[in-house]
Write an enzyme that holds these catalytic residues in place. Structure first.
Site, PDB file in Angstrom:
ATOM      1  N   CYS A 135       1.394  -4.079  -9.759  1.00 20.70           N
ATOM      2  CA  CYS A 135       0.101  -3.805  -8.883  1.00 20.70           C
ATOM      3  C   CYS A 135      -1.279  -3.570  -9.709  1.00 20.70           C
ATOM      4  CB  CYS A 135       0.485  -2.452  -8.223  1.00 20.70           C
ATOM      5  SG  CYS A 135       1.858  -2.377  -7.274  1.00 20.70           S
ATOM      6  N   HIS A 277      -6.450  -0.182  -6.032  1.00 20.55           N
ATOM      7  CA  HIS A 277      -5.120  -0.618  -5.717  1.00 20.55           C
ATOM      8  C   HIS A 277      -4.702   0.386  -4.286  1.00 20.55           C
ATOM      9  CE1 HIS A 277      -0.837  -1.635  -5.064  1.00 20.55           C
ATOM     10  NE2 HIS A 277      -0.742  -0.823  -5.588  1.00 20.55           N
ATOM     11  N   ASN A 307       0.883  -2.104   1.102  1.00 21.04           N
ATOM     12  CA  ASN A 307       0.496  -2.292  -0.303  1.00 21.04           C
ATOM     13  C   ASN A 307       1.024  -3.664  -0.743  1.00 21.04           C
ATOM     14  OD1 ASN A 307       1.106  -2.729  -3.039  1.00 21.04           O
ATOM     15  ND2 ASN A 307       1.998  -0.460  -3.335  1.00 21.04           N
TER      16      ASN A 307
END
Length: 363
Positions: A135, A277, A307
């Site tokens: 990520c 993020h 996500n």
């Protein structure tokens, strides 16, 4: 537009090289940004029965209403190429010197996916490599590309974040199935002056391998293959210890962001937009509160896409810029956290670019 018109369009965009930056002042400047999501959607209601949950429960704990998945036969390469093509168009270019692809879901363990993306985009024999930092991958890739530009190895670099998490998430695991989606985002960096809008400011990266088990895919790597044991099928899927990840994500992103603010010479009041993020709406809010950034300055698109790991930040920037939430001269603070553990933060003043974002999730 026919072939000749396209050629003229490219020539007009690419004509006239910019003046070379002064010696010692060569910086990476954002000149194009784009996002792309696949058309397939999975709404919370689609998961409710299988995972013994509800739309309200998922929204309350994650901020997510739906996520996207690629159709059969499509994988990371195709999504990366879609986002890369749009980013090149945004930058008014049809060539770059290098491609950096941030992904933890490459099409194959070997070879890297970036060279295939470069070929799919018709970029020729340019340098191309993958970055695996989950990520936080986009920030790691951004730093790698910026370093190449600063060192004079490249004048233009295409940086892509693309993830096909539907390939590695256990559809029966409520901890992960409700969170992750597929998407791609990309930016083009060019050599420029550190004082101009779009110039990437200080970058802070970090890692802590002592907590590598908090987010992992246990099977499929060299360690498991050489252990001489047969893994359970579920061990080929992502596993995450959510509560512990929340604490680390909040602390690591906040500290990295503080470091970047100090190195940038910015105060919290100078930050026009916080772009984290999109891991979880609660994490984003916790980081904003920890930093003291007002909620109305926090960018978010997690409700529509979930996500999307390394694709998250470029997709968020493209969405925000194309919708008018991110404007030229806005001072932007970026932060990300992922498995590894790895994390990062960066700053830049937003340039006057035309963002291209495929809004299939907005109808």
């Amino acid at each position: 537009m026919d072939a000749s018109e396209r050629a003229l369009d490219r020539a007009a965009h690419n004509a006239g090289p910019r003046p070379a930056p002064a010696p010692g002042r060569r910086a990476a400047v954002l000149s194009g940004v784009a996002g792309w999501v696949p058309p397939g959607t999975v709404a919370n209601a689609d998961l409710a029965d299988r995972l013994d949950t509800t739309d309200e429960w998922i929204r309350t704990r994650t901020g997510i209403a739906q996520r996207h998945t690629v159709p059969p036969g499509t994988a990371t390469r195709e999504m990366a190429a879609e986002a890369g093509r749009l980013a090149l168009k945004s930058a008014g270019r049809d060539t770059v010197d290098a491609v950096v692809l941030a992904t933890v879901t490459p099409d194959r363990h070997c070879p890297a996916t970036a060279p295939e993306v470069a070929t799919a985009l018709g970029l020729g024999p340019v340098a191309a490599h993958d970055v695996s930092a989950v990520c936080a991958g986009f920030l790691y890739a951004l730093a790698s590309a910026a370093g190449s530009i600063a060192a004079g190895f490249a004048d233009h670099v295409l940086v892509i974040g693309a993830e096909t998490f539907s390939a590695i998430v256990d559809p029966d695991d409520r901890n992960t199935a409700i969170i992750f989606g597929d998407a791609a985002g990309a930016v083009v960096l060019r050599a420029g002056d550190p004082d101009e809008p779009g110039a990437l400011g200080p970058v802070r990266l970090g890692s802590d391998g002592a907590h590598s088990d908090l987010i992992q895919i246990p099977a499929g790597g060299a360690r498991q293959r050489l252990a001489g044991t047969d893994p359970a099928p579920g061990e080929y899927c992502l596993r995450m210890q959510g509560r512990k990840v929340y604490r680390h994500a909040k602390e690591r992103m906040s500290q990295a962001a503080h470091d970047v603010l100090e190195r940038s010479g910015w105060s919290i009041g100078d930050v026009d937009r916080l772009a984290t993020h999109q891991a979880n709406a609660r994490i984003t809010e916790a980081v904003a509160d920890e930093l003291g950034v007002p909620r109305d300055r926090v960018l978010s698109n997690i409700e529509h896409v979930g996500n999307t790991s390394a694709a998250s930040l470029p997709l968020l920037l493209a969405d925000a810029a194309s919708s008018g939430l991110l404007l030229p001269h806005h001072r932007v603070l970026l932060a990300a956290f992922g498995a590894g553990l790895v994390w990062g933060a960066a700053s830049l003043t937003w340039p006057d670019v035309t963002a291209l974002s495929v809004h299939t999730y907005r109808g």
